[in-house]
Design a protein around this motif. Structure first.
Motif, PDB file in Angstrom:
ATOM      1  N   ALA A 209       0.806  -1.223   0.000  1.00  0.00           N
ATOM      2  CA  ALA A 209       0.000   0.000   0.000  1.00  0.00           C
ATOM      3  C   ALA A 209       0.839   1.273   0.000  1.00  0.00           C
ATOM      4  CB  ALA A 209      -0.944   0.003   1.203  1.00  0.00           C
ATOM      5  N   ILE A 210       2.088   1.194   0.432  1.00  0.00           N
ATOM      6  CA  ILE A 210       2.897   2.415   0.506  1.00  0.00           C
ATOM      7  C   ILE A 210       3.907   2.517  -0.632  1.00  0.00           C
ATOM      8  CG2 ILE A 210       2.638   2.503   3.010  1.00  0.00           C
ATOM      9  CD1 ILE A 210       5.623   1.693   3.216  1.00  0.00           C
ATOM     10  N   ILE A 211       3.894   1.549  -1.555  1.00  0.00           N
ATOM     11  CA  ILE A 211       4.800   1.619  -2.708  1.00  0.00           C
ATOM     12  C   ILE A 211       4.234   2.590  -3.738  1.00  0.00           C
ATOM     13  CG2 ILE A 211       5.973   0.347  -4.536  1.00  0.00           C
ATOM     14  CD1 ILE A 211       5.572  -2.196  -2.902  1.00  0.00           C
ATOM     15  N   LYS A 212       5.002   3.583  -4.125  1.00  0.00           N
ATOM     16  CA  LYS A 212       4.576   4.508  -5.167  1.00  0.00           C
ATOM     17  C   LYS A 212       4.940   3.916  -6.528  1.00  0.00           C
ATOM     18  CE  LYS A 212       5.220   8.666  -2.349  1.00  0.00           C
ATOM     19  NZ  LYS A 212       5.932   9.965  -2.222  1.00  0.00           N
ATOM     20  N   PRO A 213       3.954   3.702  -7.409  1.00  0.00           N
ATOM     21  CA  PRO A 213       4.267   3.167  -8.740  1.00  0.00           C
ATOM     22  C   PRO A 213       5.309   4.022  -9.451  1.00  0.00           C
ATOM     23  CG  PRO A 213       1.908   3.139  -8.359  1.00  0.00           C
ATOM     24  CD  PRO A 213       2.506   3.901  -7.219  1.00  0.00           C
ATOM     25  N   ARG A 214       6.277   3.349 -10.074  1.00  0.00           N
ATOM     26  CA  ARG A 214       7.386   3.970 -10.804  1.00  0.00           C
ATOM     27  C   ARG A 214       8.400   4.677  -9.896  1.00  0.00           C
ATOM     28  NH1 ARG A 214       6.247   4.202 -16.317  1.00  0.00           N
ATOM     29  NH2 ARG A 214       4.068   3.777 -16.845  1.00  0.00           N
TER      30      ARG A 214
ATOM     31  N   PRO B  57       6.255  -4.257 -16.108  1.00  0.00           N
ATOM     32  CA  PRO B  57       4.985  -4.027 -15.401  1.00  0.00           C
ATOM     33  C   PRO B  57       5.154  -3.149 -14.171  1.00  0.00           C
ATOM     34  CG  PRO B  57       5.747  -6.287 -15.124  1.00  0.00           C
ATOM     35  CD  PRO B  57       6.606  -5.683 -16.167  1.00  0.00           C
ATOM     36  N   VAL B  58       4.229  -2.200 -14.010  1.00  0.00           N
ATOM     37  CA  VAL B  58       4.294  -1.243 -12.922  1.00  0.00           C
ATOM     38  C   VAL B  58       3.419  -1.719 -11.763  1.00  0.00           C
ATOM     39  CG1 VAL B  58       3.890   1.169 -12.268  1.00  0.00           C
ATOM     40  CG2 VAL B  58       4.590   0.610 -14.603  1.00  0.00           C
ATOM     41  N   LEU B  59       3.910  -1.533 -10.548  1.00  0.00           N
ATOM     42  CA  LEU B  59       3.109  -1.821  -9.362  1.00  0.00           C
ATOM     43  C   LEU B  59       2.056  -0.740  -9.212  1.00  0.00           C
ATOM     44  CD1 LEU B  59       6.185  -2.675  -7.271  1.00  0.00           C
ATOM     45  CD2 LEU B  59       4.179  -4.129  -7.215  1.00  0.00           C
ATOM     46  N   GLN B  60       0.777  -1.128  -9.209  1.00  0.00           N
ATOM     47  CA  GLN B  60      -0.283  -0.133  -9.028  1.00  0.00           C
ATOM     48  C   GLN B  60      -1.551  -0.794  -8.538  1.00  0.00           C
ATOM     49  OE1 GLN B  60      -1.128   1.693 -12.806  1.00  0.00           O
ATOM     50  NE2 GLN B  60      -0.661  -0.155 -13.920  1.00  0.00           N
TER      51      GLN B  60
ATOM     52  N   PRO C 262       4.984  -8.065  -1.050  1.00  0.00           N
ATOM     53  CA  PRO C 262       4.689  -6.904  -0.200  1.00  0.00           C
ATOM     54  C   PRO C 262       3.332  -6.965   0.488  1.00  0.00           C
ATOM     55  CG  PRO C 262       5.679  -6.195  -2.262  1.00  0.00           C
ATOM     56  CD  PRO C 262       5.405  -7.668  -2.406  1.00  0.00           C
ATOM     57  N   GLU C 263       2.336  -7.596  -0.148  1.00  0.00           N
ATOM     58  CA  GLU C 263       1.016  -7.682   0.474  1.00  0.00           C
ATOM     59  C   GLU C 263       1.032  -8.462   1.779  1.00  0.00           C
ATOM     60  OE1 GLU C 263       0.132  -7.982  -4.033  1.00  0.00           O
ATOM     61  OE2 GLU C 263       1.817  -8.241  -2.659  1.00  0.00           O
ATOM     62  N   ASN C 264       2.032  -9.316   1.954  1.00  0.00           N
ATOM     63  CA  ASN C 264       2.100 -10.154   3.151  1.00  0.00           C
ATOM     64  C   ASN C 264       3.072  -9.628   4.196  1.00  0.00           C
ATOM     65  OD1 ASN C 264       0.199 -11.896   2.127  1.00  0.00           O
ATOM     66  ND2 ASN C 264       1.699 -13.253   1.190  1.00  0.00           N
TER      67      ASN C 264
ATOM     68  N   THR D   5      11.843   0.285  -6.593  1.00  0.00           N
ATOM     69  CA  THR D   5      11.608   0.898  -7.896  1.00  0.00           C
ATOM     70  C   THR D   5      10.152   1.235  -8.199  1.00  0.00           C
ATOM     71  OG1 THR D   5      11.256  -1.220  -9.031  1.00  0.00           O
ATOM     72  CG2 THR D   5      13.544  -0.449  -8.832  1.00  0.00           C
ATOM     73  N   GLY D   6       9.201   0.512  -7.605  1.00  0.00           N
ATOM     74  CA  GLY D   6       7.813   0.672  -8.000  1.00  0.00           C
ATOM     75  C   GLY D   6       7.452  -0.121  -9.233  1.00  0.00           C
TER      76      GLY D   6
END
Length: 360
Positions: free
Chosen positions: A139-144, A357-360, A178-180, A257-258
């Motif tokens: 939840a706190i990872i900023k995409p890109r 692929p971007v984390l979002q 990261p979700e876990n 990296t996001g």
């Protein structure tokens, strides 16, 4: 905000890579502590109805395997997270395994705790866990962008400590992502590893998987059958801690990296193929663009965590030897990065991974 990702429960916004059905072979050492604890728990499993013993505040998680409820104990008033699994789709043995493994591991400060309450009702199996008030790492990872290096290092040391403990007990988590990782504060000064629904003993055999996740090691991705086949070409795979080490390395890349470094570790994924070719021929192959932001010390760490051959991978605690070194190259005024912080024409911060692929 209450956040809990346990035993296959994933936020609906993150379901792109969340489904992976795995068939397991028998565990060789049937006389282990976990099996004994499962047998004892089965004999003493309490029968109770949720509404009679708990005040249900709200549902805080839902997934294929059941629900997670925010509850308070009617007598003591203690808030807790109650994981509830329907009997119609849950085998008793699977429930007992997850509960007993979680109970065995819960004494570690970086692993979610248990209350030691396991029960069955007419329609459900359930157990009570520590309630972590906060968000998960995803939840706190900023995409890109990712998360600051300072915060990433805090997470890395704590996750590595939890994995070291899990592996020392002869277990493999098998769902590191990261979700876990649950956060007790936004700066990640205290995090807790959760979700032991897929955890198994070392040596358990995987015969096939039906889909892949970005965190799965290449030897695990090889267990997907080709189109039209019921079983994969690869022989059954023995679960080892090296699977967690690989997933841990991918997790670190993601939160720095996001981005995901790839979607899956197979020859059909160009980003993985580019990485594999570079690792096999590091002297003659150019560093893939999405990895150029990292310092030589950080790349050395990644090389140990993400060794292509499982036997060559280090243990997760290798990161502890690198936390005193820089991981990300400094950014130049024009946004470019290069060797020792110099300018590189290969990559920019605005487009570090082409179409990765971007984390979002």
């Amino acid at each position: 905000m209450f956040s809990l990702c346990l035993g296959g429960f994933f936020p609906q916004s993150k379901d792109m890579h969340d489904v992976a059905m795995i068939e397991l072979g028998p565990v060789e050492d049937g006389g282990s502590y976990i099996e004994e604890l499962m047998e004892l728990t089965a004999q003493s499993l309490s029968r109770l109805e949720i509404q009679e013993h708990f005040n249900v505040i709200k549902e805080i998680g839902r997934g294929k395997y059941g629900r997670v409820l925010l509850v308070t104990h009617r007598c003591r008033g203690t808030p807790m997270a109650l994981k509830v699994l329907p009997k119609a789709s849950t085998k008793l043995k699977g429930f007992l395994r997850e509960y007993c493994i979680s109970l065995r591991l819960s004494c570690h400060p970086c692993i979610v705790g248990l209350f030691g309450i396991a029960f069955q009702s007419d329609e459900h199996y359930g157990f009570a866990q520590e309630l972590v008030v906060g968000r998960d790492l995803f939840a706190i990872i900023k995409p890109r962008v990712g998360i600051s290096e300072r915060v990433v290092k805090r997470c890395a040391v704590q996750i590595a400590s939890a994995l070291e403990f899990i592996h020392r007990l002869g277990l493999v988590h098998r769902d590191i992502k990261p979700e876990n990782v649950l956060l007790l504060d936004t700066q990640c000064r205290h995090v807790k590893l959760a979700d032991f629904g897929l955890t198994q003993k070392c040596g358990t055999l995987i015969r096939f998987i039906s889909s892949t996740l970005p965190y799965m090691a290449p030897e695990l991705c090889a267990m997907v059958p080709d189109a039209g086949q019921e079983t994969p070409k690869a022989p059954p795979l023995s679960i080892q801690p090296s699977l967690d080490t690989w997933a841990f390395g991918v997790l670190l890349f993601c939160i720095l990296t996001g981005f995901f470094p790839w979607e899956y570790c197979t020859s059909t994924d160009c980003f993985y193929e580019e990485f594999a070719e570079w690792r096999q021929n590091p002297e003659t192959t150019e560093v893939p663009s999405q990895w150029m932001r990292f310092t030589p010390a950080c790349m050395e760490m990644f090389a140990k965590l993400l060794a292509l051959e499982p036997n060559d991978r280090s243990t997760a605690d290798v990161v502890k030897g690198y936390v005193g070194k820089d991981w990300v190259r400094p950014k130049c005024p024009n946004g470019l990065m290069g060797e020792n912080g110099g300018v590189s024409s290969m990559t920019t911060m605005s487009s570090p991974c082409r179409s990765s692929p971007v984390l979002q």
